[in-house]
Write an enzyme that holds these catalytic residues in place. Sequence first.
Site, PDB file in Angstrom:
ATOM      1  N   CYS A   6      24.745   8.588  -1.126  1.00  0.00           N
ATOM      2  CA  CYS A   6      24.202   9.805  -0.517  1.00  0.00           C
ATOM      3  C   CYS A   6      23.564  10.696  -1.565  1.00  0.00           C
ATOM      4  O   CYS A   6      24.218  11.088  -2.533  1.00  0.00           O
ATOM      5  CB  CYS A   6      25.321  10.580   0.181  1.00  0.00           C
ATOM      6  SG  CYS A   6      25.590  10.003   1.838  1.00  0.00           S
ATOM      7  N   CYS A  14     -15.412  -1.319   2.160  1.00  0.00           N
ATOM      8  CA  CYS A  14     -15.844  -2.110   1.005  1.00  0.00           C
ATOM      9  C   CYS A  14     -16.836  -1.310   0.142  1.00  0.00           C
ATOM     10  O   CYS A  14     -16.783  -1.355  -1.081  1.00  0.00           O
ATOM     11  CB  CYS A  14     -16.469  -3.428   1.462  1.00  0.00           C
ATOM     12  SG  CYS A  14     -16.686  -4.590   0.103  1.00  0.00           S
ATOM     13  N   CYS A  69      -9.872  -3.368   9.673  1.00  0.00           N
ATOM     14  CA  CYS A  69     -10.560  -3.891  10.860  1.00  0.00           C
ATOM     15  C   CYS A  69      -9.672  -3.768  12.106  1.00  0.00           C
ATOM     16  O   CYS A  69      -8.551  -4.259  12.126  1.00  0.00           O
ATOM     17  CB  CYS A  69     -10.928  -5.356  10.644  1.00  0.00           C
ATOM     18  SG  CYS A  69     -11.650  -6.112  12.111  1.00  0.00           S
TER      19      CYS A  69
HETATM   20  C1  LIG Z   1      22.052  11.197   9.627  1.00  0.00           C
HETATM   21  C2  LIG Z   1      22.443  10.130   8.659  1.00  0.00           C
HETATM   22  C3  LIG Z   1      23.720  10.123   8.138  1.00  0.00           C
HETATM   23  C4  LIG Z   1      24.097   9.124   7.237  1.00  0.00           C
HETATM   24  N1  LIG Z   1      25.372   9.114   6.770  1.00  0.00           N
HETATM   25  C5  LIG Z   1      25.764   8.136   5.917  1.00  0.00           C
HETATM   26  C6  LIG Z   1      27.103   8.032   5.490  1.00  0.00           C
HETATM   27  O1  LIG Z   1      27.971   8.807   5.893  1.00  0.00           O
HETATM   28  N2  LIG Z   1      27.421   7.037   4.627  1.00  0.00           N
HETATM   29  C7  LIG Z   1      26.499   6.130   4.179  1.00  0.00           C
HETATM   30  O2  LIG Z   1      26.846   5.228   3.398  1.00  0.00           O
HETATM   31  N3  LIG Z   1      25.211   6.194   4.589  1.00  0.00           N
HETATM   32  C8  LIG Z   1      24.827   7.156   5.450  1.00  0.00           C
HETATM   33  N4  LIG Z   1      23.541   7.179   5.908  1.00  0.00           N
HETATM   34  C9  LIG Z   1      22.575   6.161   5.418  1.00  0.00           C
HETATM   35  C10 LIG Z   1      22.521   4.944   6.336  1.00  0.00           C
HETATM   36  O3  LIG Z   1      23.758   4.271   6.397  1.00  0.00           O
HETATM   37  C11 LIG Z   1      21.451   3.942   5.853  1.00  0.00           C
HETATM   38  O4  LIG Z   1      21.793   3.491   4.559  1.00  0.00           O
HETATM   39  C12 LIG Z   1      20.058   4.516   5.809  1.00  0.00           C
HETATM   40  O5  LIG Z   1      19.865   5.405   6.886  1.00  0.00           O
HETATM   41  C13 LIG Z   1      18.971   3.441   5.821  1.00  0.00           C
HETATM   42  O6  LIG Z   1      18.972   2.689   7.016  1.00  0.00           O
HETATM   43  P1  LIG Z   1      17.958   2.968   8.253  1.00  0.00           P
HETATM   44  O7  LIG Z   1      16.577   2.985   7.694  1.00  0.00           O
HETATM   45  O8  LIG Z   1      18.246   1.877   9.225  1.00  0.00           O
HETATM   46  O9  LIG Z   1      18.325   4.323   8.786  1.00  0.00           O
HETATM   47  C14 LIG Z   1      23.158   8.152   6.822  1.00  0.00           C
HETATM   48  C15 LIG Z   1      21.877   8.166   7.374  1.00  0.00           C
HETATM   49  C16 LIG Z   1      21.517   9.136   8.286  1.00  0.00           C
HETATM   50  C17 LIG Z   1      20.140   9.115   8.873  1.00  0.00           C
HETATM   51  S1  SF4 Z   2     -14.741  -5.048  14.028  1.00  0.00           S
HETATM   52 FE1  SF4 Z   2     -13.936  -5.564  12.024  1.00  0.00          FE
HETATM   53  S2  SF4 Z   2     -15.465  -6.945  11.195  1.00  0.00           S
HETATM   54 FE2  SF4 Z   2     -16.462  -5.888  12.870  1.00  0.00          FE
HETATM   55  S3  SF4 Z   2     -17.430  -4.110  11.968  1.00  0.00           S
HETATM   56 FE3  SF4 Z   2     -15.422  -3.434  12.650  1.00  0.00          FE
HETATM   57  S4  SF4 Z   2     -14.146  -3.686  10.833  1.00  0.00           S
HETATM   58 FE4  SF4 Z   2     -15.993  -4.882  10.471  1.00  0.00          FE
HETATM   59  S1  SF4 Z   3     -11.979  -8.470   0.707  1.00  0.00           S
HETATM   60 FE1  SF4 Z   3     -13.339  -7.228   1.970  1.00  0.00          FE
HETATM   61  S2  SF4 Z   3     -13.189  -5.166   1.062  1.00  0.00           S
HETATM   62 FE2  SF4 Z   3     -12.380  -6.591  -0.427  1.00  0.00          FE
HETATM   63  S3  SF4 Z   3     -14.102  -7.080  -1.715  1.00  0.00           S
HETATM   64 FE3  SF4 Z   3     -14.046  -8.677  -0.153  1.00  0.00          FE
HETATM   65  S4  SF4 Z   3     -15.383  -7.929   1.449  1.00  0.00           S
HETATM   66 FE4  SF4 Z   3     -14.978  -6.187   0.137  1.00  0.00          FE
END
Ligand SMILES: Cc1cc2nc3c(=O)[nH]c(=O)nc-3n(C[C@H](O)[C@H](O)[C@H](O)COP(=O)(O)O)c2cc1C
Ligand code: SF4
Ligand code: SF4
Length: 429
Positions: free
Chosen positions: A135, A352, A389
């Site tokens: 945390c 591009c 695109c």
């Molecule tokens: C509101 C909130 C409270 C949390 N409390 C804890 C906690 O008490 N202990 C812990 O290890 N992680 C806690 N976390 C972190 C989560 O366990 C987790 O690691 C983190 O949110 C990433 O996962 P997610 O992207 O699925 O949310 C908390 C997260 C949130 C959003």
């Molecule tokens: S639809 Fe895709 S390929 Fe066609 S002009 Fe738009 S970005 Fe370019």
């Molecule tokens: S991948 Fe697309 S944006 Fe990148 S250099 Fe080639 S044509 Fe240009």
Amino acid sequence: MADLSINLAGIKSPNPFWLASAPPTNTGYQVQRAFEAGWGGAVWKTLGDPIINTSSRFAAVNFNGQRVAGFNNIELITDRPLEVNLKEIYETKKRFPNHAIIASLMVEPTQHKWHEIVKRVEDVGVDGLELNFGCPHGMAERGMGAASGQQPDLVQAQTTWVKEVATTPVIVKLTPNITDITVVARHAVKGGADAISMINTINSLAGVDIHSWNTIPNVGGQGAHGGYCGPAVKPIALSMVAECARDRGVGIPISGIGGISTWQDVVEFMLMGATGIQVCTAVMHHGFRIVEEMIDGLNNYLDDKGLASVTELIGKSVSRYSNWGDLDLNYKVVARINENNCINCNKCHIACEDASHQCIDMLTNTDGKAILQVREEDCVGCNLCSIVCPADGAIDMVPVDTGAASLTWNQRQKVIGSLNGTYSEVEVV
Ligand SMILES: Cc1cc2nc3c(=O)[nH]c(=O)nc-3n(C[C@H](O)[C@H](O)[C@H](O)COP(=O)(O)O)c2cc1C
Ligand code: SF4
Ligand code: SF4
């Protein structure tokens, strides 16, 4: 149907879907309902000394119409008395003996405090322990959470203290608020950790209200740094899992966390080395029932791939994640525009021209219609045009044969060094 059960460092679970320690695992009522919905395990909301929380405490980052692209909180660990949580863990384990219940723990970094809490939670029958060294807010200001997790020696010492008395597997939950997560992961291993989990939340400030000038969230007009999670953090979490999975000094199972909300996310984390996963934000956004779709999707995917067990996915992509210096510099892809699918929006041309290599020409075809065509000799294959695109199938990135043999940066330097006698072998771990 494939076998979805996993065994993470000795902790068995009917499927890889665990709830992360957070608001959805705050009470026995919630965890039991989650298990009924299909979740295979739950890491209980972190236990420690009961805490006083603030009001308000959450904020979401909306992006382009998506309501919770990222999520931010300044909540602390449980604000319910330890005895109440322990009683509910005991009751939940009795009702769901085959589900995984892990106690998340956070106490002051002293040996006797760790010994005391480990004994108390193991007495009620948990399947494992998760040490919260993650945390970034509130607890960190008191020397716990990320403040501990950012000091590798302290992670090692506290893991050792826990292992001195623990009889169940010990998972060390890592903070992403660090330069190189493998350093801390290795210290957890030295302390005797049975597994690691990552990531906890990333230090963040969700926003500032441009009308009131208050931070978001605010508590009576004052704000503080918080922890960021949700879909926006998935790439960061995935790379940290990958770094630990390929690190020879780590080598213990990983529980993947961070931005997971679909079965595809789960597959990605497992391919990159996770034995199981944990979810918080997606459940806060959509509720426990998202697991039904995750289970169905994973089952169908495994059947399509002809895999008998979800464990066959673990780590399959790790060897495909390497250092930049080991990429083939002579590999080349170019963009090809498919006239039939193009809607002539011109986005690829602008991208591009303004941000890449000015190699999409505006031509007129035999019917007098304006078309876009890539000058392949100048295209560096950066992918930008295909990223912007909006029309499916309008741009393909196609490998082309350059006629040159594969050559990585490291091989190139070795050759140059051997020519002038300056190269010395450096092992990249
Ligand atoms: C509101 C909130 C409270 C949390 N409390 C804890 C906690 O008490 N202990 C812990 O290890 N992680 C806690 N976390 C972190 C989560 O366990 C987790 O690691 C983190 O949110 C990433 O996962 P997610 O992207 O699925 O949310 C908390 C997260 C949130 C959003
Ligand atoms: S639809 Fe895709 S390929 Fe066609 S002009 Fe738009 S970005 Fe370019
Ligand atoms: S991948 Fe697309 S944006 Fe990148 S250099 Fe080639 S044509 Fe240009």
